[in-house]
Design a protein around this motif. Structure first.
Motif, PDB file in Angstrom:
ATOM      1  N   THR A 189       0.643  -0.748  -0.131  1.00 51.41           N
ATOM      2  CA  THR A 189       0.294   0.100  -0.085  1.00 51.41           C
ATOM      3  C   THR A 189       0.610   0.998   0.301  1.00 51.41           C
ATOM      4  N   LEU A 190       0.194   2.067  -1.066  1.00 51.42           N
ATOM      5  CA  LEU A 190       1.449   3.173  -1.045  1.00 51.42           C
ATOM      6  C   LEU A 190       0.637   4.402  -1.398  1.00 51.42           C
ATOM      7  N   PRO A 191       0.866   6.201  -0.940  1.00 50.18           N
ATOM      8  CA  PRO A 191       0.032   6.604  -0.793  1.00 50.18           C
ATOM      9  C   PRO A 191       0.198   7.369  -2.482  1.00 50.18           C
ATOM     10  N   GLY A 192      -0.900   8.378  -2.832  1.00 46.25           N
ATOM     11  CA  GLY A 192      -0.859   8.685  -4.419  1.00 46.25           C
ATOM     12  C   GLY A 192      -1.253   9.700  -3.148  1.00 46.25           C
ATOM     13  N   THR A 193      -0.696  10.837  -4.549  1.00 45.91           N
ATOM     14  CA  THR A 193      -0.924  12.591  -4.319  1.00 45.91           C
ATOM     15  C   THR A 193      -1.070  13.254  -5.173  1.00 45.91           C
ATOM     16  N   ALA A 194      -2.714  14.112  -5.142  1.00 43.04           N
ATOM     17  CA  ALA A 194      -2.985  14.589  -6.698  1.00 43.04           C
ATOM     18  C   ALA A 194      -2.789  16.184  -6.180  1.00 43.04           C
ATOM     19  N   ASP A 195      -2.642  17.236  -7.023  1.00 43.52           N
ATOM     20  CA  ASP A 195      -3.202  18.138  -7.267  1.00 43.52           C
ATOM     21  C   ASP A 195      -4.613  18.691  -6.383  1.00 43.52           C
ATOM     22  N   SER A 196      -5.071  17.598  -7.061  1.00 48.64           N
ATOM     23  CA  SER A 196      -6.968  17.817  -6.359  1.00 48.64           C
ATOM     24  C   SER A 196      -7.705  17.079  -7.153  1.00 48.64           C
ATOM     25  N   ALA A 197      -8.954  17.169  -6.313  1.00 46.22           N
ATOM     26  CA  ALA A 197     -10.055  15.905  -6.791  1.00 46.22           C
ATOM     27  C   ALA A 197     -10.410  15.763  -7.547  1.00 46.22           C
ATOM     28  N   ALA A 198     -10.506  16.612  -8.340  1.00 45.42           N
ATOM     29  CA  ALA A 198     -10.764  17.807  -9.854  1.00 45.42           C
ATOM     30  C   ALA A 198      -9.993  17.298 -10.870  1.00 45.42           C
ATOM     31  N   SER A 199      -8.389  16.830 -10.737  1.00 48.93           N
ATOM     32  CA  SER A 199      -7.972  16.489 -11.262  1.00 48.93           C
ATOM     33  C   SER A 199      -7.723  15.159 -12.141  1.00 48.93           C
ATOM     34  N   VAL A 200      -7.636  14.516 -10.157  1.00 53.85           N
ATOM     35  CA  VAL A 200      -8.089  12.769 -10.364  1.00 53.85           C
ATOM     36  C   VAL A 200      -9.737  12.412 -11.165  1.00 53.85           C
ATOM     37  N   ALA A 201     -10.479  13.656 -11.002  1.00 56.19           N
ATOM     38  CA  ALA A 201     -11.595  13.296 -11.881  1.00 56.19           C
ATOM     39  C   ALA A 201     -11.710  13.421 -13.374  1.00 56.19           C
ATOM     40  N   THR A 202     -10.903  14.395 -13.339  1.00 58.08           N
ATOM     41  CA  THR A 202     -10.711  15.124 -14.737  1.00 58.08           C
ATOM     42  C   THR A 202     -10.051  13.732 -15.663  1.00 58.08           C
ATOM     43  N   GLY A 203      -8.987  12.884 -15.001  1.00 61.58           N
ATOM     44  CA  GLY A 203      -8.356  11.742 -15.665  1.00 61.58           C
ATOM     45  C   GLY A 203      -9.048  10.568 -15.903  1.00 61.58           C
ATOM     46  N   LEU A 204      -9.830   9.819 -15.012  1.00 61.35           N
ATOM     47  CA  LEU A 204     -10.557   8.886 -15.004  1.00 61.35           C
ATOM     48  C   LEU A 204     -11.468   8.840 -15.349  1.00 61.35           C
ATOM     49  N   LEU A 205     -11.780  10.356 -16.065  1.00 59.11           N
ATOM     50  CA  LEU A 205     -13.231  10.655 -17.287  1.00 59.11           C
ATOM     51  C   LEU A 205     -13.320  10.803 -18.163  1.00 59.11           C
ATOM     52  N   THR A 206     -11.438  11.012 -18.373  1.00 62.10           N
ATOM     53  CA  THR A 206     -10.997  11.452 -20.169  1.00 62.10           C
ATOM     54  C   THR A 206     -10.479  10.858 -20.369  1.00 62.10           C
ATOM     55  N   GLY A 207      -8.925  10.082 -18.693  1.00 61.93           N
ATOM     56  CA  GLY A 207      -8.283   9.385 -19.960  1.00 61.93           C
ATOM     57  C   GLY A 207      -8.074   7.337 -19.769  1.00 61.93           C
ATOM     58  N   THR A 208      -9.449   7.547 -19.363  1.00 64.59           N
ATOM     59  CA  THR A 208      -9.337   5.364 -19.604  1.00 64.59           C
ATOM     60  C   THR A 208     -10.750   5.747 -19.925  1.00 64.59           C
ATOM     61  N   PRO A 209     -11.102   4.084 -20.885  1.00 65.44           N
ATOM     62  CA  PRO A 209     -12.142   4.021 -21.384  1.00 65.44           C
ATOM     63  C   PRO A 209     -13.422   3.795 -20.536  1.00 65.44           C
ATOM     64  N   VAL A 210     -13.805   4.719 -19.543  1.00 68.09           N
ATOM     65  CA  VAL A 210     -14.900   5.568 -19.354  1.00 68.09           C
ATOM     66  C   VAL A 210     -15.487   6.580 -19.760  1.00 68.09           C
ATOM     67  N   SER A 211     -14.609   7.136 -20.399  1.00 74.46           N
ATOM     68  CA  SER A 211     -14.826   8.269 -21.796  1.00 74.46           C
ATOM     69  C   SER A 211     -15.955   7.637 -22.503  1.00 74.46           C
ATOM     70  N   ALA A 212     -15.379   6.567 -22.955  1.00 74.40           N
ATOM     71  CA  ALA A 212     -16.355   5.663 -23.939  1.00 74.40           C
ATOM     72  C   ALA A 212     -17.574   6.215 -23.614  1.00 74.40           C
ATOM     73  N   THR A 213     -17.933   5.647 -22.687  1.00 74.40           N
ATOM     74  CA  THR A 213     -19.362   5.596 -22.337  1.00 74.40           C
ATOM     75  C   THR A 213     -19.748   6.749 -22.179  1.00 74.40           C
ATOM     76  N   VAL A 214     -19.175   7.747 -20.930  1.00 69.23           N
ATOM     77  CA  VAL A 214     -19.454   9.658 -20.148  1.00 69.23           C
ATOM     78  C   VAL A 214     -18.878  10.622 -21.797  1.00 69.23           C
ATOM     79  N   GLY A 215     -18.219  10.084 -22.718  1.00 70.04           N
ATOM     80  CA  GLY A 215     -17.862  11.398 -23.373  1.00 70.04           C
ATOM     81  C   GLY A 215     -18.980  11.439 -24.814  1.00 70.04           C
ATOM     82  N   VAL A 216     -19.177   9.849 -24.590  1.00 73.12           N
ATOM     83  CA  VAL A 216     -20.965  10.698 -25.453  1.00 73.12           C
ATOM     84  C   VAL A 216     -22.118  11.095 -25.025  1.00 73.12           C
ATOM     85  N   ARG A 217     -22.265  11.223 -24.430  1.00 78.03           N
ATOM     86  CA  ARG A 217     -23.660  11.494 -23.380  1.00 78.03           C
ATOM     87  C   ARG A 217     -23.983  13.333 -23.551  1.00 78.03           C
ATOM     88  N   ASP A 218     -25.075  14.062 -23.739  1.00 82.80           N
ATOM     89  CA  ASP A 218     -25.628  14.314 -24.099  1.00 82.80           C
ATOM     90  C   ASP A 218     -25.320  15.382 -22.486  1.00 82.80           C
TER      91      ASP A 218
END
Length: 254
Positions: A189-218
Motif C-alpha cells: 500500500t502506497l500513498p498517492g497525492t494529486a493536485d486536486s480531486a478535480a484532477s483525478v476526476a478529469t483523468g479517470l473520465l477522459t484518460g480511461t475507457p470510461v470516456s467512451a461511455t460518458v463522453g458521448v452523452r448529452d
C-alpha cells in the motif's frame, strides 16, 4: 486519452509503484529488460534510472501510447506489441516487467506463456496488479461519485478490469499454467497525492475507457461537474492524498 492519462493519472497512480518495481528490478541485475503494457513510460523512466547499464525494450498494444512514450523516454527502444504474440526471439530477455497491465490481457496464461518463451533460463517476470477497488482511495471515491451522477447505469470499468484481477491464488495458478514458477507475492500500500480531486476526476473520465461511455452523452459536462463535486466532498479540497493497494508478483523461468 494518452495526454489526459499522462497529465492527471501517471503522477498520482503510477509513479509511486514504478519506483517500487524499478528497485525490485535493479536487485535482480538484468542486462536485457522487456516491459509490457508500458503506457506513456512511467515505469520505463524508472527502469532507465535504476538500471543504467541495461537495455530496455518498452512495448504497448496501443500505437498512441507507444508514440507518446517514445517521445518522453527515448532512452528505451519502443515497439508496438501484443503481449500474447510477442515479436521477440526465445530467451531474448533476462527480465520481463509489467506495471498494472496484466489485468488487460484477454488470455493471461497465454500471455504468461509468451513471457516464459522470451525469458532466458532463470530469468524473472516481475509485475503488479491493483487490489480490490475498495482498497484504492481515489478509485473508490470516483466510482461512488460516478454511480451517484449516473443512476441510470454508471460504467463499471474500474471494478471489472483494473481492479478485476485481485486474487493471488488465481494469479499464481495462471503463472503455473504457463510454465512459470511463482517465487514471491507481496501486498503493498502506497500513498498517492494529486493536485486536486478535480484532477483525478478529469483523468479517470477522459484518460480511461470510461470516456467512451460518458463522453458521448448529452449530459457529459453535467456528469463531470457532479463527479468532481462529489469527489471533492469525499477527498477534500486542494492537494489530496489517498492510499492505494496493489500486489507485487515475482515468477521465474526454471
Amino acid at each position: 486519452m494518452p495526454d489526459a492519462y499522462e497529465r492527471h493519472l501517471v503522477p498520482v497512480f503510477f509513479r509511486p509503484f514504478a519506483a517500487d518495481l524499478a528497485g525490485r528490478a535493479a536487485a535482480l541485475r538484468p542486462g536485457r529488460v522487456l516491459e509490457l503494457a508500458a503506457g506513456t513510460g512511467a515505469l520505463t523512466s524508472a527502469l532507465l534510472a535504476a538500471l543504467p547499464g541495461a537495455s530496455v525494450v518498452a512495448t504497448d498494444l496501443n500505437d498512441a501510447m507507444v508514440a507518446a512514450g517514445s517521445a518522453r523516454e527515448p532512452g528505451a527502444e519502443w515497439r508496438q506489441a501484443d503481449a500474447q504474440r510477442l515479436p521477440f526471439g526465445d530467451g531474448d530477455f533476462d527480465l520481463v516487467v509489467c506495471q498494472f497491465g496484466v489485468m488487460f490481457f484477454p488470455d493471461r496464461p497465454a500471455a504468461y506463456a509468451e513471457v516464459r518463451r522470451v525469458l532466458a533460463p532463470h530469468g524473472h517476470f516481475l509485475f503488479n496488479s491493483w487490489g480490490p477497488l475498495a482498497s484504492h482511495g481515489f478509485g473508490a471515491a470516483f466510482q461512488t461519485a460516478l454511480e451517484e451522477a449516473m443512476p441510470d447505469g454508471a460504467p463499471s470499468f474500474l471494478d471489472d478490469v483494473p481492479h478485476g484481477y485481485t486474487d493471488p491464488a488465481t494469479v499464481t495458478a495462471d503463472l503455473t499454467t504457463a510454465g512459470l514458477t511463482p517465487t514471491a507475492t507481496e501486498q503493498l500500500t502506497l500513498p498517492g497525492t494529486a493536485d486536486s480531486a478535480a484532477s483525478v476526476a478529469t483523468g479517470l473520465l477522459t484518460g480511461t475507457p470510461v470516456s467512451a461511455t460518458v463522453g458521448v452523452r448529452d449530459d457529459a459536462q453535467a456528469i463531470q461537474a457532479a463527479v468532481t463535486r462529489r469527489m471533492t466532498d469525499l477527498l477534500g479540497s486542494g492537494p489530496v492524498t489517498a492510499p492505494m493497494t496493489a500486489t507485487v508478483y515475482t515468477a521465474r523461468r526454471d
